[in-house]
Motif scaffolding. Structure first.
Motif, mmCIF file in Angstrom:
data_model
loop_
_atom_site.group_PDB
_atom_site.id
_atom_site.type_symbol
_atom_site.label_atom_id
_atom_site.label_comp_id
_atom_site.label_asym_id
_atom_site.label_seq_id
_atom_site.Cartn_x
_atom_site.Cartn_y
_atom_site.Cartn_z
ATOM 1 N N SER A 211 2.730 8.380 -1.510
ATOM 2 C CA SER A 211 2.575 8.752 -0.114
ATOM 3 C C SER A 211 1.548 9.864 0.022
ATOM 4 C CB SER A 211 3.944 9.195 0.421
ATOM 5 O OG SER A 211 3.919 9.269 1.810
ATOM 6 N N CYS A 212 1.606 10.590 1.103
ATOM 7 C CA CYS A 212 0.790 11.792 1.321
ATOM 8 C C CYS A 212 1.358 12.497 2.537
ATOM 9 C CB CYS A 212 -0.676 11.435 1.531
ATOM 10 S SG CYS A 212 -1.021 10.726 3.138
ATOM 11 N N PRO A 213 0.948 13.729 2.815
ATOM 12 C CA PRO A 213 1.501 14.428 3.982
ATOM 13 C C PRO A 213 1.243 13.694 5.305
ATOM 14 C CG PRO A 213 0.501 16.003 2.503
ATOM 15 C CD PRO A 213 0.138 14.633 1.981
ATOM 16 N N THR B 241 0.060 2.752 -3.063
ATOM 17 C CA THR B 241 -1.110 3.630 -3.006
ATOM 18 C C THR B 241 -2.109 3.103 -1.977
ATOM 19 O OG1 THR B 241 -2.992 4.534 -4.232
ATOM 20 C CG2 THR B 241 -2.167 2.393 -4.964
ATOM 21 N N CYS B 242 -2.897 4.042 -1.424
ATOM 22 C CA CYS B 242 -3.991 3.668 -0.533
ATOM 23 C C CYS B 242 -5.219 3.243 -1.341
ATOM 24 C CB CYS B 242 -4.339 4.844 0.377
ATOM 25 S SG CYS B 242 -4.501 6.407 -0.523
ATOM 26 N N THR B 243 -5.136 3.308 -2.664
ATOM 27 C CA THR B 243 -6.272 2.935 -3.517
ATOM 28 C C THR B 243 -5.847 1.831 -4.507
ATOM 29 O OG1 THR B 243 -5.718 4.667 -5.109
ATOM 30 C CG2 THR B 243 -7.304 5.246 -3.379
ATOM 31 N N ALA C 156 -12.016 15.357 3.729
ATOM 32 C CA ALA C 156 -12.415 15.387 5.141
ATOM 33 C C ALA C 156 -11.392 14.636 5.994
ATOM 34 C CB ALA C 156 -13.802 14.764 5.295
ATOM 35 N N LYS C 157 -10.853 13.545 5.471
ATOM 36 C CA LYS C 157 -9.891 12.746 6.244
ATOM 37 C C LYS C 157 -8.621 13.549 6.518
ATOM 38 C CE LYS C 157 -7.245 8.419 6.158
ATOM 39 N NZ LYS C 157 -7.115 7.082 5.566
ATOM 40 N N GLN C 158 -8.092 14.171 5.488
ATOM 41 C CA GLN C 158 -6.828 14.901 5.651
ATOM 42 C C GLN C 158 -7.055 16.145 6.535
ATOM 43 O OE1 GLN C 158 -2.745 14.482 4.663
ATOM 44 N NE2 GLN C 158 -4.228 13.307 3.515
ATOM 45 N N ALA C 159 -8.215 16.815 6.380
ATOM 46 C CA ALA C 159 -8.506 17.989 7.218
ATOM 47 C C ALA C 159 -8.632 17.584 8.687
ATOM 48 C CB ALA C 159 -9.794 18.665 6.753
ATOM 49 N N LEU D 60 0.843 -1.197 0.000
ATOM 50 C CA LEU D 60 0.000 0.000 0.000
ATOM 51 C C LEU D 60 0.885 1.257 0.000
ATOM 52 C CD1 LEU D 60 -2.451 -1.403 2.659
ATOM 53 C CD2 LEU D 60 -3.118 -0.799 0.332
ATOM 54 N N GLN D 61 0.299 2.394 0.339
ATOM 55 C CA GLN D 61 1.081 3.642 0.401
ATOM 56 C C GLN D 61 2.235 3.494 1.385
ATOM 57 O OE1 GLN D 61 -1.874 3.167 1.818
ATOM 58 N NE2 GLN D 61 -1.899 4.005 3.875
ATOM 59 N N HIS D 62 3.290 4.258 1.164
ATOM 60 C CA HIS D 62 4.407 4.273 2.118
ATOM 61 C C HIS D 62 5.029 5.677 2.088
ATOM 62 C CE1 HIS D 62 6.928 2.127 -1.301
ATOM 63 N NE2 HIS D 62 6.350 3.203 -1.720
ATOM 64 N N SER E 196 -7.667 1.707 6.158
ATOM 65 C CA SER E 196 -9.103 1.788 6.434
ATOM 66 C C SER E 196 -9.928 2.236 5.232
ATOM 67 C CB SER E 196 -9.348 2.710 7.622
ATOM 68 O OG SER E 196 -8.832 4.006 7.355
ATOM 69 N N SER E 197 -9.439 3.222 4.462
ATOM 70 C CA SER E 197 -10.261 3.722 3.347
ATOM 71 C C SER E 197 -10.360 2.693 2.227
ATOM 72 C CB SER E 197 -9.685 5.039 2.810
ATOM 73 O OG SER E 197 -8.462 4.824 2.132
ATOM 74 N N ALA E 198 -9.341 1.853 2.086
ATOM 75 C CA ALA E 198 -9.376 0.809 1.055
ATOM 76 C C ALA E 198 -10.287 -0.333 1.473
ATOM 77 C CB ALA E 198 -7.961 0.291 0.781
ATOM 78 N N GLY F 242 -6.178 15.009 -3.332
ATOM 79 C CA GLY F 242 -5.853 13.610 -3.615
ATOM 80 C C GLY F 242 -5.727 12.765 -2.377
ATOM 81 N N CYS F 243 -6.712 12.847 -1.480
ATOM 82 C CA CYS F 243 -6.781 11.959 -0.311
ATOM 83 C C CYS F 243 -8.209 11.447 -0.223
ATOM 84 C CB CYS F 243 -6.416 12.685 0.975
ATOM 85 S SG CYS F 243 -6.813 11.744 2.481
ATOM 86 N N PRO F 244 -8.439 10.121 -0.412
ATOM 87 C CA PRO F 244 -7.525 9.102 -0.919
ATOM 88 C C PRO F 244 -6.963 9.487 -2.294
ATOM 89 C CG PRO F 244 -9.539 8.094 -0.045
ATOM 90 C CD PRO F 244 -9.766 9.568 -0.067
ATOM 91 N N HIS F 245 -5.904 8.793 -2.695
ATOM 92 C CA HIS F 245 -5.188 9.137 -3.917
ATOM 93 C C HIS F 245 -6.148 9.396 -5.085
ATOM 94 C CE1 HIS F 245 -0.978 7.377 -2.704
ATOM 95 N NE2 HIS F 245 -1.335 8.427 -1.989
#
Ligand code: F3S
Length: 426
Positions: A370-372, A130-132, A390-393, A91-93, A151-153, A311-314
């Motif tokens: 990845s992501c922040p 990726t998370c997707t 909403a997840k990233q916020a 997955l994402q890393h 969780s989102s996947a 881009g969250c999820p990607h």
């Protein structure tokens, strides 16, 4: 727990020490859960490459076999990790080498991850990063038992694809890849998948933002249970469903939702509840929608925006096309950075389609892997960020100690271009 002859043979070392350690872990895990048996999986999505200080220390002392044994198999023995028994993906890393000089991510972590990646690829783990995974070729079939983490996947796999997964962890996916087995409990059993709550929207839920707000509200209401969603709902796009699921798994621990007509096993509200009675609905009102929006914006104070994250999820190609369209012919504000996260495989299509060129010409960055939140990295000096997720916020202010604004994709692009936040709930 009942074990098949094959399970016992793996436990007893027929396939080597690593597979025996993996089976030992799954038996301990299954017993802890009171699972009656294991079930077969042929699709595992986990993580063995994410760089961490603990992993670095173990790898430095005992090599990458040791790191996998300790972190992915809960085993302290010196064992050789063979090829995965069933299709397994990463997955994402963290960020990879192409993010050096583009993000302030630590180059040492890039090197560490590259070593882990090489070890994992040699063992047959596909580095989707990726998370997707479902956007880039890892698409299980309806009814299939799978072992995914992220969780989102997981919520997407259960609710949109109709596959069956619990929210697994680093160790259980590490063991599942080597054995093709996972405890048969939770979401693998049909009776545990039926709806528990009926959530009815009084307000139209149509846009990407609407689906995120609806998910953010519903997750808080149902926590770890299984909502059935109804009311004034439009037909969601794939991007909307990603946003909904990620938000449900943010305020709650939702692993499956039922959207009648979309969720494969829930053609109707009645079917979503199985043999159970359909409960009285919890209403999602205009006041609830505004409250969710205000909560997501409660960590924003300063209207000058340093950083915009999309881009969250990607992001999907559809989202990249939309963002490129909004940016075409414009330039980012000199003090504001824009990062857009997407799977590496979709980045290749975006390059080919010209989306990347438009984004980069405007001054934005299309990033992968990845992501922040995952990398704990944002542009140097970021104090205020804006996002359409909403997840990233929800998470990033706590992870990085920064302010957050939540709005539509168009509002976020506007903030990137002007350096100012001007968002309002439509
Ligand atoms: Fe993916 Fe990072 Fe969001 S891993 S779901 S982009 S928090």
């Amino acid at each position: 727990m009942l074990l098949t002859d094959d399970d016992k043979a793996m436990r007893d070392g027929r396939d080597g020490e690593a597979v025996a350690a993996a089976m030992d872990l799954l038996i301990r895990y299954g017993n802890g859960l009171d699972a009656e048996r294991l079930c077969s999986v042929r699709n595992v999505a986990g993580t063995s490459t994410q760089p961490t200080p603990a992993k670095e220390k173990i790898a430095a002392e005992g090599g990458w076999n040791k790191a996998y044994a300790v972190i992915n198999l809960d085993c302290d023995d010196d064992i050789e990790i063979p090829k995965m028994r069933v299709p397994t993906c990463q997955l994402q890393h963290g960020f990879s080498a192409d993010a050096l000089n583009v993000t302030p991510y630590n180059p040492h972590l890039v090197e560490l991850q590259a070593e882990a990646e090489s070890f994992a690829s040699d063992r047959g783990i596909n580095i989707l990063a990726t998370c997707t995974p479902y956007q880039v070729g890892n698409l299980p079939v309806r009814g299939e038992h799978i072992a995914w983490m992220e969780s989102s996947a997981v919520v997407y796999a259960n609710s949109v694809i109709g596959a069956k997964s619990n929210c697994e962890g680093t160790a259980s996916t590490g063991a599942a890849g080597l054995t093709g087995r996972v405890p048969y409990w939770g979401n693998h059993l049909d009776e545990n998948r039926h709806g528990t709550h009926l959530i009815r929207s009084e307000v139209p839920v149509e846009s990407f933002q609407d689906w995120g707000l609806f998910g953010y509200f519903t997750g808080e209401v149902v926590q770890e249970e299984r909502p059935v969603l109804t009311g004034r709902l439009g037909l969601p796009s794939q991007a909307d469903l990603k946003h909904l699921g990620a938000a449900l798994a943010t305020t709650g621990g939702v692993e499956i939702f039922h959207l009648p007509g979309v969720t494969p096993e829930a053609p109707t509200i009645k079917a979503a509840f199985g043999p159970g009675r359909v409960p009285e609905p919890v209403m999602f009102t205009e006041a609830d929608r505004r409250e969710a929006y205000e909560l997501l914006n409660s960590q924003g104070d300063t209207e000058d925006v340093d950083f915009v994250l999309l881009g969250c999820p990607h992001a999907s190609l559809e989202q990249l096309g939309e963002i490129a369209g909004l940016l075409d012919g414009r330039r980012l504000h000199p003090g504001t950075e824009l990062w857009i996260m997407t799977p590496r495989a979709l980045r290749a299509v975006a390059d080919r389609n010209g989306y990347t060129e438009i984004i980069e010409r405007a001054g934005g960055k299309l990033l992968t892997d990845s992501c922040p939140a995952m990398s704990r990295t944002a542009p140097e000096g970021t104090r205020v960020f804006a996002t359409d997720s909403a997840k990233q916020a929800h998470y990033l202010p706590a992870i990085l100690g920064i302010e957050a604004w939540f709005g539509t994709t168009a509002e976020c692009v506007q903030a990137a271009v002007t350096g100012r936040w001007k968002g309002e709930l439509a």
